[in-house]
Structures are given as C-alpha cells and as structure tokens.
Scaffold this motif. Structure first.
Motif, PDB file in Angstrom:
ATOM      1  N   UNK A  36      17.287 -26.675 -43.933  1.00 45.43           N
ATOM      2  CA  UNK A  36      18.192 -25.770 -44.628  1.00 45.43           C
ATOM      3  C   UNK A  36      19.193 -26.524 -45.496  1.00 45.43           C
ATOM      4  N   UNK A  37      19.710 -27.622 -44.987  1.00 44.70           N
ATOM      5  CA  UNK A  37      20.747 -28.372 -45.702  1.00 44.70           C
ATOM      6  C   UNK A  37      20.170 -29.457 -46.605  1.00 44.70           C
ATOM      7  N   UNK A  38      18.961 -29.866 -46.316  1.00 46.67           N
ATOM      8  CA  UNK A  38      18.178 -30.816 -47.107  1.00 46.67           C
ATOM      9  C   UNK A  38      18.660 -32.265 -47.167  1.00 46.67           C
TER      10      UNK A  38
ATOM     11  N   UNK B 226      34.505 -33.862 -45.409  1.00 45.77           N
ATOM     12  CA  UNK B 226      34.209 -33.974 -46.835  1.00 45.77           C
ATOM     13  C   UNK B 226      33.014 -34.896 -47.073  1.00 45.77           C
ATOM     14  N   UNK B 227      32.854 -35.904 -46.240  1.00 45.86           N
ATOM     15  CA  UNK B 227      31.701 -36.796 -46.366  1.00 45.86           C
ATOM     16  C   UNK B 227      30.417 -36.013 -46.145  1.00 45.86           C
ATOM     17  N   UNK B 228      30.436 -35.129 -45.153  1.00 44.64           N
ATOM     18  CA  UNK B 228      29.271 -34.279 -44.926  1.00 44.64           C
ATOM     19  C   UNK B 228      28.974 -33.406 -46.132  1.00 44.64           C
ATOM     20  N   UNK B 229      30.025 -32.873 -46.745  1.00 46.48           N
ATOM     21  CA  UNK B 229      29.842 -32.061 -47.954  1.00 46.48           C
ATOM     22  C   UNK B 229      29.260 -32.894 -49.083  1.00 46.48           C
ATOM     23  N   UNK B 230      29.728 -34.112 -49.209  1.00 44.94           N
ATOM     24  CA  UNK B 230      29.226 -35.009 -50.254  1.00 44.94           C
ATOM     25  C   UNK B 230      27.744 -35.305 -50.049  1.00 44.94           C
ATOM     26  N   UNK B 231      27.351 -35.552 -48.806  1.00 46.01           N
ATOM     27  CA  UNK B 231      25.938 -35.807 -48.510  1.00 46.01           C
ATOM     28  C   UNK B 231      25.095 -34.583 -48.860  1.00 46.01           C
ATOM     29  N   UNK B 232      25.600 -33.406 -48.508  1.00 48.65           N
ATOM     30  CA  UNK B 232      24.847 -32.181 -48.797  1.00 48.65           C
ATOM     31  C   UNK B 232      24.673 -31.991 -50.300  1.00 48.65           C
ATOM     32  N   UNK B 233      25.726 -32.203 -51.059  1.00 49.89           N
ATOM     33  CA  UNK B 233      25.639 -32.056 -52.515  1.00 49.89           C
ATOM     34  C   UNK B 233      24.704 -33.112 -53.092  1.00 49.89           C
ATOM     35  N   UNK B 234      24.865 -34.340 -52.631  1.00 49.60           N
ATOM     36  CA  UNK B 234      24.050 -35.447 -53.161  1.00 49.60           C
ATOM     37  C   UNK B 234      22.570 -35.253 -52.861  1.00 49.60           C
ATOM     38  N   UNK B 235      22.251 -34.568 -51.780  1.00 49.79           N
ATOM     39  CA  UNK B 235      20.837 -34.379 -51.435  1.00 49.79           C
ATOM     40  C   UNK B 235      20.104 -33.510 -52.456  1.00 49.79           C
TER      41      UNK B 235
ATOM     42  N   UNK C 275      20.790 -33.781 -55.794  1.00 48.03           N
ATOM     43  CA  UNK C 275      20.823 -34.474 -57.082  1.00 48.03           C
ATOM     44  C   UNK C 275      19.536 -35.240 -57.336  1.00 48.03           C
ATOM     45  N   UNK C 276      19.175 -35.412 -58.611  1.00 49.01           N
ATOM     46  CA  UNK C 276      18.030 -36.272 -58.921  1.00 49.01           C
ATOM     47  C   UNK C 276      18.386 -37.729 -58.622  1.00 49.01           C
ATOM     48  N   UNK C 277      17.380 -38.578 -58.400  1.00 45.30           N
ATOM     49  CA  UNK C 277      17.632 -39.967 -57.997  1.00 45.30           C
ATOM     50  C   UNK C 277      18.584 -40.734 -58.914  1.00 45.30           C
ATOM     51  N   UNK C 278      18.496 -40.546 -60.220  1.00 48.74           N
ATOM     52  CA  UNK C 278      19.386 -41.295 -61.104  1.00 48.74           C
ATOM     53  C   UNK C 278      20.842 -40.891 -60.899  1.00 48.74           C
TER      54      UNK C 278
ATOM     55  N   UNK D 109      22.071 -39.750 -58.020  1.00 50.03           N
ATOM     56  CA  UNK D 109      22.450 -40.298 -56.718  1.00 50.03           C
ATOM     57  C   UNK D 109      22.883 -41.750 -56.891  1.00 50.03           C
ATOM     58  N   UNK D 110      22.130 -42.509 -57.691  1.00 49.94           N
ATOM     59  CA  UNK D 110      22.506 -43.911 -57.949  1.00 49.94           C
ATOM     60  C   UNK D 110      23.872 -43.981 -58.632  1.00 49.94           C
ATOM     61  N   UNK D 111      24.133 -43.081 -59.575  1.00 45.99           N
ATOM     62  CA  UNK D 111      25.436 -43.052 -60.239  1.00 45.99           C
ATOM     63  C   UNK D 111      26.551 -42.742 -59.247  1.00 45.99           C
ATOM     64  N   UNK D 112      26.289 -41.807 -58.342  1.00 38.97           N
ATOM     65  CA  UNK D 112      27.272 -41.437 -57.329  1.00 38.97           C
ATOM     66  C   UNK D 112      27.566 -42.612 -56.404  1.00 38.97           C
ATOM     67  N   UNK D 113      26.532 -43.312 -55.994  1.00 34.20           N
ATOM     68  CA  UNK D 113      26.713 -44.480 -55.126  1.00 34.20           C
ATOM     69  C   UNK D 113      27.523 -45.550 -55.853  1.00 34.20           C
ATOM     70  N   UNK D 114      27.205 -45.783 -57.110  1.00 34.92           N
ATOM     71  CA  UNK D 114      27.942 -46.775 -57.901  1.00 34.92           C
ATOM     72  C   UNK D 114      29.410 -46.376 -58.001  1.00 34.92           C
ATOM     73  N   UNK D 115      29.672 -45.120 -58.310  1.00 28.71           N
ATOM     74  CA  UNK D 115      31.049 -44.637 -58.404  1.00 28.71           C
ATOM     75  C   UNK D 115      31.780 -44.801 -57.074  1.00 28.71           C
ATOM     76  N   UNK D 116      31.131 -44.458 -55.980  1.00 33.13           N
ATOM     77  CA  UNK D 116      31.756 -44.594 -54.658  1.00 33.13           C
ATOM     78  C   UNK D 116      32.103 -46.053 -54.371  1.00 33.13           C
ATOM     79  N   UNK D 117      31.202 -46.953 -54.725  1.00 40.28           N
ATOM     80  CA  UNK D 117      31.480 -48.380 -54.521  1.00 40.28           C
ATOM     81  C   UNK D 117      32.648 -48.836 -55.386  1.00 40.28           C
ATOM     82  N   UNK D 118      32.712 -48.331 -56.620  1.00 37.48           N
ATOM     83  CA  UNK D 118      33.827 -48.680 -57.496  1.00 37.48           C
ATOM     84  C   UNK D 118      35.148 -48.151 -56.929  1.00 37.48           C
TER      85      UNK D 118
END
Length: 125
Positions: free
Chosen positions: A15-17, A86-95, A97-100, A102-111
């Motif tokens: 359901x949450x994917x 909020x982390x759980x919400x972020x994971x749900x939203x990110x699931x 997203x298309x792979x590119x 998701x990579x942008x989101x990971x990069x932003x989070x690291x920054x």
C-alpha cells in the motif's frame, strides 16, 4: 504469529510502496532483516518495530498490536521526535519518484547534512 505479521506487513508495504532497500535505509536495519520480516522468517520484536515504524508511517504501538506484542510501557527512544515521523513521510514520497529524482533527493539530503547546501544558496544572487 510472525507469518500473520508478515502477511499484514507485506500488505502495508504494498500500500505504501517503500522498497525493502528504502525501508532498510530509513530504519537503519539491514535489508536482509526487512526481507526476513516480510517473509515471516524472523519474528518481529520491539526494537525492530521501533526502527521500521517511521519508514512505514505508523506508530510503533500499531505495529506492536499487529505483531501481537504487548503495547504497555513502550519506552520512548532517546532522540525520538516529530522528525522521525517526517523521515517516514520522506521515504513514502521518495518511493513514488523516478530513479533520477531519488538520486537528486539523496544528493540534496547529503548536502543538507554537510551544510554545503547553505553555502551554495548564499552564493546565488
């Protein structure tokens, strides 16, 4: 009981994917642990459920009830906060997203973690 829990957990995941990999990253648990929970190969316990609850966007108590574990006196973990949900919400939203993206989101989070994003914003007019 772990097989019953696994069936419900698989339904929640469907359901949450979130992928097992995303749940692993969000919870700090090994992907193999997540997969074993989903298959019913290992029984759920308080510590694991506390770790995966935010990734599932569920209160720990709800997962405990589903697992047939006692809910009384569930200790509040040090460092728990609204940010954990909020982390759980972020994971749900990110699931979704298309792979590119998701990579942008990971990069932003690291920054953001390193503070370099703030410096980049300061340089922009």
């Amino acid at each position: 009981m772990s097989l019953d829990f696994a069936v419900v957990l698989r339904g929640l995941v469907a359901n949450r994917r979130p992928t097992p990999q995303a749940m692993s990253r969000a919870s700090g648990r090994a992907e193999s642990t997540i997969r074993q929970l989903l298959s019913g190969a290992i029984p759920p316990n308080l510590e694991v459920l506390q770790d995966i609850a935010p990734a599932m966007q569920l209160p720990v108590a709800d997962l405990l009830v589903i697992a047939g574990l006692p809910v009384d006196d569930v200790p509040r973990r040090e460092g728990s906060s609204e940010a954990t949900q909020e982390i759980g919400s972020l994971v749900a939203v990110a699931s979704w997203l298309p792979p590119d993206q998701v990579r942008q989101l990971v990069t932003l989070a690291r920054e953001l973690r390193s503070g370099s994003h703030d410096h980049d914003d300061a340089r922009q007019p």
